[in-house]
Design an enzyme around this catalytic site. Structure first.
Site, PDB file in Angstrom:
ATOM      1  N   HIS A 109       0.835  -1.201   0.000  1.00 12.98           N
ATOM      2  CA  HIS A 109       0.000   0.000   0.000  1.00 12.98           C
ATOM      3  C   HIS A 109       0.873   1.257   0.000  1.00 12.98           C
ATOM      4  O   HIS A 109       0.611   2.202  -0.758  1.00 12.98           O
ATOM      5  CB  HIS A 109      -0.925   0.004   1.219  1.00 12.98           C
ATOM      6  CG  HIS A 109      -1.704   1.272   1.374  1.00 12.98           C
ATOM      7  ND1 HIS A 109      -2.917   1.484   0.752  1.00 12.98           N
ATOM      8  CD2 HIS A 109      -1.442   2.405   2.074  1.00 12.98           C
ATOM      9  CE1 HIS A 109      -3.372   2.687   1.068  1.00 12.98           C
ATOM     10  NE2 HIS A 109      -2.492   3.267   1.867  1.00 12.98           N
ATOM     11  N   GLU A 110       1.903   1.274   0.839  1.00 13.98           N
ATOM     12  CA  GLU A 110       2.792   2.435   0.884  1.00 13.98           C
ATOM     13  C   GLU A 110       3.567   2.583  -0.421  1.00 13.98           C
ATOM     14  O   GLU A 110       3.841   3.699  -0.874  1.00 13.98           O
ATOM     15  CB  GLU A 110       3.746   2.335   2.076  1.00 13.98           C
ATOM     16  CG  GLU A 110       3.062   2.262   3.436  1.00 13.98           C
ATOM     17  CD  GLU A 110       2.015   3.350   3.651  1.00 13.98           C
ATOM     18  OE1 GLU A 110       2.174   4.464   3.096  1.00 13.98           O
ATOM     19  OE2 GLU A 110       1.030   3.095   4.351  1.00 13.98           O
ATOM     20  N   HIS A 113       1.589   4.507  -2.858  1.00 12.20           N
ATOM     21  CA  HIS A 113       1.741   5.961  -2.751  1.00 12.20           C
ATOM     22  C   HIS A 113       3.004   6.426  -3.473  1.00 12.20           C
ATOM     23  O   HIS A 113       3.012   7.488  -4.110  1.00 12.20           O
ATOM     24  CB  HIS A 113       1.792   6.381  -1.289  1.00 12.20           C
ATOM     25  CG  HIS A 113       0.476   6.291  -0.583  1.00 12.20           C
ATOM     26  ND1 HIS A 113      -0.681   6.836  -1.092  1.00 12.20           N
ATOM     27  CD2 HIS A 113       0.127   5.721   0.603  1.00 12.20           C
ATOM     28  CE1 HIS A 113      -1.690   6.611  -0.248  1.00 12.20           C
ATOM     29  NE2 HIS A 113      -1.219   5.934   0.776  1.00 12.20           N
TER      30      HIS A 113
END
Length: 241
Positions: A109-110, A113
């Site tokens: 998920h990071e 980003h």
């Protein structure tokens, strides 16, 4: 009128708008409980590849041609975040060194980003741009409202400015939603396509990230409810001398 206290006449009475705050609190507690239970469940499921969160993150970034982002550990529990200023994917110790499906999902998920940043994803750019204004608005809104009520009453311009400042924080919460959901969508697709997770593991990661996304939905809903309460209490009143 804060809580159940009357600003005029200094009497105690029930303020029905407090229910909006309570709804927000309940939503936040429910969302946090959901993410904690889901993460806890899948943190006990070891991925078949045996990759740690840090190793999975590095592989995902490399697969997208991103080599200028550093993956590093940070203190705390679920303190994971991507910092566009330093180009770092920061993973909590429980994610950085863990081989669980949950940890790999959070790490991915990071990375989502970081990929957004690399592609100049518009909602991320907008969110980054409004961070200073949102932080300032969140910090100054209530002092302005209180000062306005004390020195000018409900119709004070300071009260209106305070509500406007609070709306900046609400705007930030709303812009955050597409950023977070898009990062999770990218994460799940990449984990599957790169073979880092497969089958039921991908489904488990999707559940972890969906649960985490609910915390952002709850935060946005809570902010909107609080703004609605401010408008009901102060924004719809006629000015009084």
């Amino acid at each position: 009128m804060f809580g159940g206290y009357g600003m005029y006449g200094f009497g105690w009475y029930f303020d029905p708008t407090i229910l909006l705050v309570l709804i927000g609190v309940l939503l936040s507690l429910w969302a946090q409980g959901r993410v904690n239970s889901t993460y806890s469940r899948y943190s006990r499921v070891r991925s078949m590849t045996g990759l740690t969160g840090a190793e999975a993150a590095r592989r995902l970034l490399n697969s997208q041609g991103i080599y200028d982002v550093t993956v590093r550990p940070v203190a705390g529990n679920l303190t994971d975040h991507y910092d566009p200023r330093t180009k770092t994917v920061n993973l909590s110790q429980s994610v950085f060194n863990s081989t669980s499906v949950a940890a790999i999902g959070v790490a991915a998920h990071e990375c989502g980003h970081a990929i957004q940043d690399n592609e100049s994803y518009a909602p991320l750019r907008i969110r980054t741009a409004i961070v200073p204004a949102a932080n300032f608005g969140s910090a100054i809104s209530w002092p302005l409202i209180l000062m306005g009520l004390i020195f000018g009453g409900i119709g004070s311009p300071l009260v209106e400015i305070g509500i406007l400042m609070f709306s900046l924080a609400v705007l930030f919460q709303l812009v955050t939603l597409p950023v977070e959901y898009n990062a999770s969508s990218r994460a799940v697709k990449l984990l599957d396509s790169q073979g880092i997770l497969s089958g039921s593991e991908v489904d488990g990661t999707r559940k972890v990230l969906n649960a985490a996304a609910l915390t952002y939905v709850a935060a946005a809903a809570t902010s909107i409810l609080q703004l609605l309460r401010l408008v009901i209490l102060f924004g719809g009143r006629d000015r009084r001398d």
